[in-house]
Structures are given as structure tokens and as C-alpha cells.
Design a protein around this motif. Structure first.
Motif, PDB file in Angstrom:
ATOM      1  N   ALA A 188       0.842  -1.195   0.000  1.00  0.00           N
ATOM      2  CA  ALA A 188       0.000   0.000   0.000  1.00  0.00           C
ATOM      3  C   ALA A 188       0.872   1.237   0.000  1.00  0.00           C
ATOM      4  N   THR A 189       0.295   2.373  -0.374  1.00  0.00           N
ATOM      5  CA  THR A 189       0.975   3.656  -0.264  1.00  0.00           C
ATOM      6  C   THR A 189      -0.087   4.754  -0.230  1.00  0.00           C
ATOM      7  N   ALA A 190       0.379   6.000  -0.273  1.00  0.00           N
ATOM      8  CA  ALA A 190      -0.557   7.125  -0.242  1.00  0.00           C
ATOM      9  C   ALA A 190       0.001   8.253  -1.087  1.00  0.00           C
ATOM     10  N   THR A 191      -0.894   9.063  -1.629  1.00  0.00           N
ATOM     11  CA  THR A 191      -0.448  10.246  -2.364  1.00  0.00           C
ATOM     12  C   THR A 191      -1.600  11.235  -2.494  1.00  0.00           C
ATOM     13  N   SER A 192      -1.323  12.348  -3.178  1.00  0.00           N
ATOM     14  CA  SER A 192      -2.304  13.406  -3.439  1.00  0.00           C
ATOM     15  C   SER A 192      -1.903  14.139  -4.715  1.00  0.00           C
ATOM     16  N   SER A 193      -2.893  14.713  -5.374  1.00  0.00           N
ATOM     17  CA  SER A 193      -2.698  15.811  -6.332  1.00  0.00           C
ATOM     18  C   SER A 193      -1.583  15.601  -7.348  1.00  0.00           C
ATOM     19  N   GLN A 194      -0.551  16.458  -7.307  1.00  0.00           N
ATOM     20  CA  GLN A 194       0.537  16.408  -8.298  1.00  0.00           C
ATOM     21  C   GLN A 194       1.226  15.047  -8.252  1.00  0.00           C
ATOM     22  N   GLY A 195       1.358  14.499  -7.058  1.00  0.00           N
ATOM     23  CA  GLY A 195       1.972  13.183  -6.906  1.00  0.00           C
ATOM     24  C   GLY A 195       1.131  12.121  -7.577  1.00  0.00           C
ATOM     25  N   PHE A 196      -0.174  12.234  -7.406  1.00  0.00           N
ATOM     26  CA  PHE A 196      -1.095  11.299  -8.051  1.00  0.00           C
ATOM     27  C   PHE A 196      -0.970  11.429  -9.570  1.00  0.00           C
ATOM     28  N   ALA A 197      -0.899  12.679 -10.042  1.00  0.00           N
ATOM     29  CA  ALA A 197      -0.783  12.918 -11.488  1.00  0.00           C
ATOM     30  C   ALA A 197       0.492  12.266 -12.038  1.00  0.00           C
ATOM     31  N   LEU A 198       1.578  12.362 -11.269  1.00  0.00           N
ATOM     32  CA  LEU A 198       2.835  11.760 -11.718  1.00  0.00           C
ATOM     33  C   LEU A 198       2.755  10.229 -11.700  1.00  0.00           C
ATOM     34  N   MET A 199       1.878   9.708 -10.869  1.00  0.00           N
ATOM     35  CA  MET A 199       1.697   8.262 -10.752  1.00  0.00           C
ATOM     36  C   MET A 199       0.854   7.666 -11.874  1.00  0.00           C
ATOM     37  N   VAL A 200       0.162   8.510 -12.639  1.00  0.00           N
ATOM     38  CA  VAL A 200      -0.900   7.999 -13.506  1.00  0.00           C
ATOM     39  C   VAL A 200      -0.422   6.870 -14.421  1.00  0.00           C
ATOM     40  N   GLU A 201       0.750   7.042 -15.035  1.00  0.00           N
ATOM     41  CA  GLU A 201       1.217   5.998 -15.958  1.00  0.00           C
ATOM     42  C   GLU A 201       1.288   4.641 -15.257  1.00  0.00           C
ATOM     43  N   THR A 202       1.802   4.669 -14.025  1.00  0.00           N
ATOM     44  CA  THR A 202       1.985   3.406 -13.303  1.00  0.00           C
ATOM     45  C   THR A 202       0.666   2.881 -12.724  1.00  0.00           C
ATOM     46  N   LEU A 203      -0.333   3.766 -12.576  1.00  0.00           N
ATOM     47  CA  LEU A 203      -1.649   3.284 -12.126  1.00  0.00           C
ATOM     48  C   LEU A 203      -2.228   2.300 -13.146  1.00  0.00           C
ATOM     49  N   TYR A 204      -2.067   2.661 -14.420  1.00  0.00           N
ATOM     50  CA  TYR A 204      -2.566   1.762 -15.476  1.00  0.00           C
ATOM     51  C   TYR A 204      -1.770   0.460 -15.503  1.00  0.00           C
ATOM     52  N   GLN A 205      -0.458   0.545 -15.195  1.00  0.00           N
ATOM     53  CA  GLN A 205       0.372  -0.670 -15.148  1.00  0.00           C
ATOM     54  C   GLN A 205      -0.134  -1.605 -14.050  1.00  0.00           C
ATOM     55  N   SER A 206      -0.394  -1.039 -12.863  1.00  0.00           N
ATOM     56  CA  SER A 206      -0.747  -1.903 -11.733  1.00  0.00           C
ATOM     57  C   SER A 206      -2.100  -2.569 -11.949  1.00  0.00           C
ATOM     58  N   SER A 207      -3.060  -1.830 -12.508  1.00  0.00           N
ATOM     59  CA  SER A 207      -4.373  -2.463 -12.715  1.00  0.00           C
ATOM     60  C   SER A 207      -4.300  -3.462 -13.864  1.00  0.00           C
ATOM     61  N   GLY A 208      -3.558  -3.122 -14.930  1.00  0.00           N
ATOM     62  CA  GLY A 208      -3.426  -4.026 -16.074  1.00  0.00           C
ATOM     63  C   GLY A 208      -2.694  -5.305 -15.712  1.00  0.00           C
ATOM     64  N   MET A 209      -1.771  -5.212 -14.762  1.00  0.00           N
ATOM     65  CA  MET A 209      -1.046  -6.403 -14.305  1.00  0.00           C
ATOM     66  C   MET A 209      -1.802  -7.141 -13.206  1.00  0.00           C
ATOM     67  N   ARG A 210      -2.995  -6.631 -12.869  1.00  0.00           N
ATOM     68  CA  ARG A 210      -3.887  -7.260 -11.881  1.00  0.00           C
ATOM     69  C   ARG A 210      -3.191  -7.434 -10.525  1.00  0.00           C
ATOM     70  N   LEU A 211      -2.628  -6.311 -10.034  1.00  0.00           N
ATOM     71  CA  LEU A 211      -1.914  -6.345  -8.765  1.00  0.00           C
ATOM     72  C   LEU A 211      -2.738  -5.644  -7.680  1.00  0.00           C
ATOM     73  N   PRO A 212      -3.075  -6.356  -6.612  1.00  0.00           N
ATOM     74  CA  PRO A 212      -3.927  -5.779  -5.575  1.00  0.00           C
ATOM     75  C   PRO A 212      -3.169  -4.835  -4.648  1.00  0.00           C
ATOM     76  N   ILE A 213      -3.044  -3.589  -5.049  1.00  0.00           N
ATOM     77  CA  ILE A 213      -2.360  -2.567  -4.243  1.00  0.00           C
ATOM     78  C   ILE A 213      -3.425  -1.635  -3.687  1.00  0.00           C
ATOM     79  N   VAL A 214      -3.253  -1.191  -2.449  1.00  0.00           N
ATOM     80  CA  VAL A 214      -4.181  -0.192  -1.900  1.00  0.00           C
ATOM     81  C   VAL A 214      -3.483   1.164  -1.888  1.00  0.00           C
ATOM     82  N   LEU A 215      -4.128   2.150  -2.495  1.00  0.00           N
ATOM     83  CA  LEU A 215      -3.582   3.507  -2.579  1.00  0.00           C
ATOM     84  C   LEU A 215      -4.528   4.458  -1.853  1.00  0.00           C
ATOM     85  N   ASN A 216      -4.044   5.044  -0.768  1.00  0.00           N
ATOM     86  CA  ASN A 216      -4.821   6.086  -0.103  1.00  0.00           C
ATOM     87  C   ASN A 216      -4.603   7.401  -0.847  1.00  0.00           C
TER      88      ASN A 216
END
Lengths: 185, 407
Positions: free
Chosen positions: B84-112
């Protein structure tokens, strides 16, 4: 619903004070809310913190309030911040100042006719805790004016809230709370 | 277990950030890879302190950006850990590319995700811009309206996300400052009860299972990409909601606290309804009760599960309503708001004759006051009486300057 607004400078402990108060009130079975509005988020900048207390769950998340109590923990904010914003005829003020209430009101005419109490939390904090952190003494003064809780119950509760601090600091805070309780006018 | 348990009072006064950090501790996460950003920083800071103090057995990975934070989470989750991890705003925006990676790879991560405005102009306060940015990323999105819910939904998130039929990552959203830095009473679980609910992590297709080698993050191109995406979408559309409901039911049995995919408050006999998310739901609930004293039958619908989108539950919740306000706390930048569009999409092929109007509010943390909501309910009652929307379809609440209205 009891509503309290704190006027402070970032770094003076208003958020800790508001959260500490909420913690103590919560142990008596009431619902609590404590939050702050940080503004420019720089140490020393004027800021506000808030408490709500009620017998039923608190749903209201607006920052806007008609405060029952206004707690001012930095003396200069009486002149530079809008401490009377949205007050009512019943709003009670407890203000940190080296002046007595009469001189304070004379120096800030917009306080004329309002329910004003004064106490020098900065001086008390410096003489007891050794730092100008006026949050806990203000809570002592609030206990006296509001008659919210017996001061001994409140101090015992604050010992638990502050339990992560060194014993010497906790003891000094207890002296500060008692002094403000005794000295508030 | 090689860590200490923490004694908690039945009710602790916690802000939303600390509530989330405590839930992460009690879930005994194996790896947190994190990069700090206001207002979510205290979540990962809290976890790091619990780890340093011996309350968790895990790893905290300090990284150089949010992109790296989610990349680290992806690696650890693929290896077979609870992550798990946590983020907000600009950090979330920078994460976007990897958000698609994690869901596409079917990895159960919890993001606050502690919801915060997106620059420019720079602003650290709460709105829903980052939450909206994540809504096509293939993650499950749960929304908390209070510190208690931020605590509870973390446990629910792990249990849904890690289910072997689901295996999709899950965001738990809370409002920046209005929840994350607001202390309220939180009813706690003991460490054993909390961990018992979440359960031991059972990895699937984990890379460290050397007897069963698997490949993660493959290239598929035209011949398989579509099938993978379709299957992911299919699971979001068909498997996730029943699982969420099952976990909500189990959670209610454990705690007595009931969560619903779409939350309905005073909706049984309501004529007019406000649909919104975050802390605004609670403020609106209080105002709706007060409106009834003025003869306006007001209700509130809160979106608890934003993704997958609760299409059927929305139709059911709003079926007899005469006037509906969709409140969007994110600038739609040249379109109707997301909620307006998605409510319209759900209701269009139904018998609903509701007058639907959209409102943009609260950007950059601008206060949504009870007075705003009183005016809004009166406007909705006028629409209900007229049987149509009497105002432009899109209006702004609480912005200074000349009144803005479009469409």
C-alpha cells in the motif's frame, strides 16, 4: 452544538490545542471535531483552528461558524486578524495579552461591549514550559471561563494526551494550565 | 508475530490521515514505497513510525518520486507482498502511468488518495480533481466522508482488492484537510480483530513462487491487448460489485457499521436530491434534515463506490426523484461535470422524468457552507414544482465575481 474558533500563528500549537481538547471531550462521551485552516502554511503566519462539540454525530464540515468561544493565543492578532468574524452577542472571547481587559478593549475598540476575558498565556508558557507555546494554558483558561470540566479532571486527561512528551514538559504544562485557570480575568 | 501490538481505546480522536495509517499498520503491510506530498504525507509518515517503533513487520522504501513509489509498489506486489501507499494531487498525477500498469497487471495494491486540487494555480487544499483523474485507470475507487470511514474503508479495500476473483488495485479516497486533517472520534478495532478481518495475504501468480514461473508486464500488441483489457473491464463490471457487497456485509457483521455501494439518506420519500461525494455528503445530510422543517422533502445520495460505476444502484436510488443536483468538486474544463454526465447516462433510458442540473463547487478547498446548500435545495424544489430545470444546466457555487452559468 458548541463551536470554538482559535486564532493563532502557525507554530504556536493551536492545532495541537484543538485536537487535545477534542481528545479530552471525546472521553466524556461527546462527539467532537477539530480542524484548522492553514492559509499560507508558513510558520508564523496567522491561522485559525476550530472545535465542534455535540451530543450527536457531527456532520457539518463547513469552515464557517458562529463561534461560542473565540480563543486568541497570539496578542498581536487582536489588531491584525478578523477575530470578531461572524460572532454573536453571546460569543465569549479569551485573549492572550499582557494588558488587563479594560486596557485591551481601549486599544481595540471593536471589542467594546463584547464578553472579553484576558490572560497572559505567552508569559505563563515562558515561565513554566520555557517556550512561548501558549496552547495548553489557554485550555486552562477555557476550563475556568466555560466551566466545561473540573480543572483536576482536565489536567489528569491532559497528562494522558501529552504522555508522549518528556515528564518534565508534561509537569510544566500542568503548572501552566493551572496558572492560566487561576489568572484569567 | 515479530512485532508489538498496540493498545487502542475503543474511540480514539484521530484525523483521517492517522486513521488510514493505523489501518495500514493493523493490516500488516509487507511493503510501502512512498514519496511524501501534502496533505497525504502523515499517512506514510505514520506507517514509517510504526515500522521504526516495532509495530509492523515490513519494509518502507524511500523513492525519488511518486512514479517510482507506485513502480516500487508494483514490483513488491508482483513479487507477492501486501502493498500500500498514499499520495495526493501532483503526486497522483505523476503516478498515472503506473496506475494503469498496476491495474493491467492485476496487482492488488491499496492507494490512499487524500484528494487535493491540481495546479496551476498551486493549491494544497481539498477538491476532487485527482480522484477524477483516476477514474479510467482500471482501479476500484472507494470514497470516505470522515476519518472513521477512511479507517474502515482501508480494511474493506484490502479484502476486496486481494480476492483472487478480483485482483485489482483499490484507491481509498478522503478529502484533503476536511477529512485528512480533521480530528473526530474513530471507533477502533483491536489489532487481532482488524487483522482477522483482512486476513493473511494469499498471493497469486507471484514472481517469488519459483516453482511456478510467471511473466508480468508483457507486451501483447494487436493480437492480445484487446482481450486483456476486455477481461479486466469484464471483471470490473461483473465481479467487483458483488465482492464489495459481500465485504460490506461482513464488515457490518463485525463492526455494526453499514456501508452501501450508493449511500441514501432521507431518500425514501424525497422529492429533491443532492448527489455528491466526500465531506459534502455529510454537510448535505445535515441540511437535508433542516429543509424538511421548511416543507422541502430533501434527500442526499453519496457515491461510495465511484469505480466500478454503480449504474444500477444510481437508477434505483433516484427513480422517484423529481429534481436532482449533481455536485462536481473538480473543474470539468469545457464539459458538463462528471457526475452530471454519469447520472444522465444512468437515467436516460429509464422512466425517470427528473430535472437534472449540474453544479461545480469547492475548487481548491473553497468552503461549501450550509447556506449554499439551503439555496441549492430551494432551487431544486422550484425545478421539481415546474417539472423542468429553470436554470442553466451548469452553475457554479461559491465562486466570487459575476454569476457563472452555462448550457
Amino acid at each position: 452544538m458548541l463551536e470554538i474558533r482559535w486564532h493563532s500563528r502557525a507554530g504556536q500549537g493551536a492545532v495541537t490545542g484543538a485536537k487535545g481538547l477534542a481528545d479530552v471531550v471525546s472521553t466524556t462521551g461527546k462527539e467532537v471535531q477539530a480542524f484548522a485552516f492553514y492559509g499560507s502554511a508558513k510558520r508564523g503566519a496567522a491561522m485559525t483552528a476550530y472545535n465542534r462539540v455535540d451530543d450527536k454525530p457531527i456532520m457539518n464540515h463547513e469552515k464557517f461558524m458562529h463561534p461560542d468561544y473565540v480563543l486568541v493565543i497570539d496578542p498581536a492578532l487582536v489588531y491584525t486578524a478578523d477575530i470578531t468574524a461572524h460572532d454573536t452577542d453571546e460569543t465569549v472571547y479569551i485573549i492572550t495579552t499582557h494588558m488587563n481587559t479594560e486596557d485591551l478593549v481601549a486599544s481595540q475598540p471593536k471589542l467594546e461591549g463584547k464578553k472579553i476575558h484576558t490572560v497572559d498565556c505567552i508569559k505563563i508558557a515562558q515561565e513554566t514550559i520555557g517556550k512561548p507555546i501558549p496552547n495548553t494554558p489557554m485550555l486552562g483558561a477555557l476550563m475556568k471561563i466555560s466551566e466545561m470540566y473540573e480543572i483536576d479532571f482536565f489536567k489528569d486527561s491532559m497528562i494522558r494526551v501529552l504522555s508522549k512528551l518528556p515528564q518534565k514538559i508534561v509537569d510544566a504544562n500542568m503548572v501552566a494550565i493551572q496558572r492560566a485557570y487561576d489568572e484569567v480575568q | 508475530m515479530a512485532f508489538d501490538k498496540m493498545e487502542l481505546r475503543d474511540i480514539e480522536v484521530w484525523d483521517g490521515n492517522f486513521a488510514a495509517a493505523q489501518a495500514m499498520r493493523q493490516a500488516q503491510i509487507d511493503v510501502v514505497a512512498a514519496y511524501p506530498i501534502t496533505p497525504s504525507t502523515p499517512i506514510v509518515e505514520g506507517y514509517a513510525k510504526f515500522l521504526a517503533d516495532g509495530y509492523v513487520e515490513g519494509e518502507f522504501v524511500m523513492v525519488e518520486s511518486e512514479h517510482a513509489a507506485m513502480s516500487g509498489c508494483i514490483g513488491a506486489a508482483a513479487a507477492g507482498g501486501r502493498v500500500a501507499t498514499a499520495t495526493s494531487s501532483q503526486g497522483f498525477a505523476l503516478m498515472v502511468e503506473t496506475l494503469y500498469q498496476s491495474s493491467g497487471m492485476r496487482l492488488p495494491i491499496v492507494l490512499n488518495v487524500v484528494n487535493r486540487a491540481l495546479a496551476a494555480p498551486l493549491n494544497v487544499n481539498g477538491d476532487h480533481s485527482d480522484m477524477y483523474l483516476g477514474r479510467d485507470s482500471g482501479w476500484i475507487q472507494l470514497d470516505a466522508y470522515s476519518p472513521q470511514e477512511a479507517y474502515d474503508l482501508n480494511f474493506i479495500a484490502f479484502k476486496v482488492s486481494e480476492d483472487h476473483d478480483v485482483r485489482l488495485p483499490c484507491m481509498v479516497h478522503q478529502d484533503g484537510f476536511m477529512t485528512s486533517h480533521t480530528a473526530q472520534g474513530v471507533k477502533t478495532f483491536t489489532d487481532d480483530v482488524a487483522y482477522g478481518f483482512v486476513g493473511e495475504y494469499k498471493p497469486m501468480n507471484d514472481m517469488l513462487d519459483l516453482d511456478h514461473p510467471v511473466t508480468h508486464g508483457v507486451q501483447t500488441e494487436e493480437d492480445w491487448h484487446f482481450e486483456h483489457k476486455a477481461r479486466q473491464h469484464n471483471d470490473l463490471m461483473t465481479k467487483v460489485m458483488p465482492k464489495i457487497q459481500e465485504v460490506f456485509d461482513a464488515f457490518e457483521e463485525l463492526s455494526g457499521r453499514k456501508y452501501n455501494i450508493v449511500e441514501k439518506y432521507d431518500m425514501d420519500d424525497a422529492d429533491v436530491a443532492v448527489v455528491c461525494m466526500g465531506t459534502s455528503v455529510e454537510t448535505a445530510r445535515e441540511v437535508a434534515k433542516e429543509m424538511r422543517a421548511d416543507g422541502i422533502k430533501a434527500g442526499v445520495v453519496g457515491i461510495r463506490v465511484l469505480r466500478p460505476y454503480p449504474f444500477a444502484e444510481i437508477i434505483e436510488a433516484l427513480k422517484d426523484i423529481k429534481a436532482i443536483a449533481a455536485l462536481d468538486r473538480s473543474s470539468p474544463n469545457g464539459a458538463p461535470g462528471m457526475l452530471f454526465n454519469e447520472l444522465a447516462g444512468a437515467l436516460f433510458n429509464t422512466d425517470s422524468k427528473a430535472a437534472l442540473s449540474g453544479y461545480v463547487y469547492g475548487l481548491g478547498g473553497r468552503d461549501l457552507t450550509k447556506a449554499h446548500l439551503v439555496d441549492l435545495y430551494k432551487e431544486l424544489q422550484a425545478n421539481a414544482d415546474a417539472g423542468k430545470v429553470l436554470t442553466p444546466l451548469q452553475q457554479f457555487i461559491g465562486v466570487r465575481g459575476p454569476k457563472l452559468a452555462y448550457l
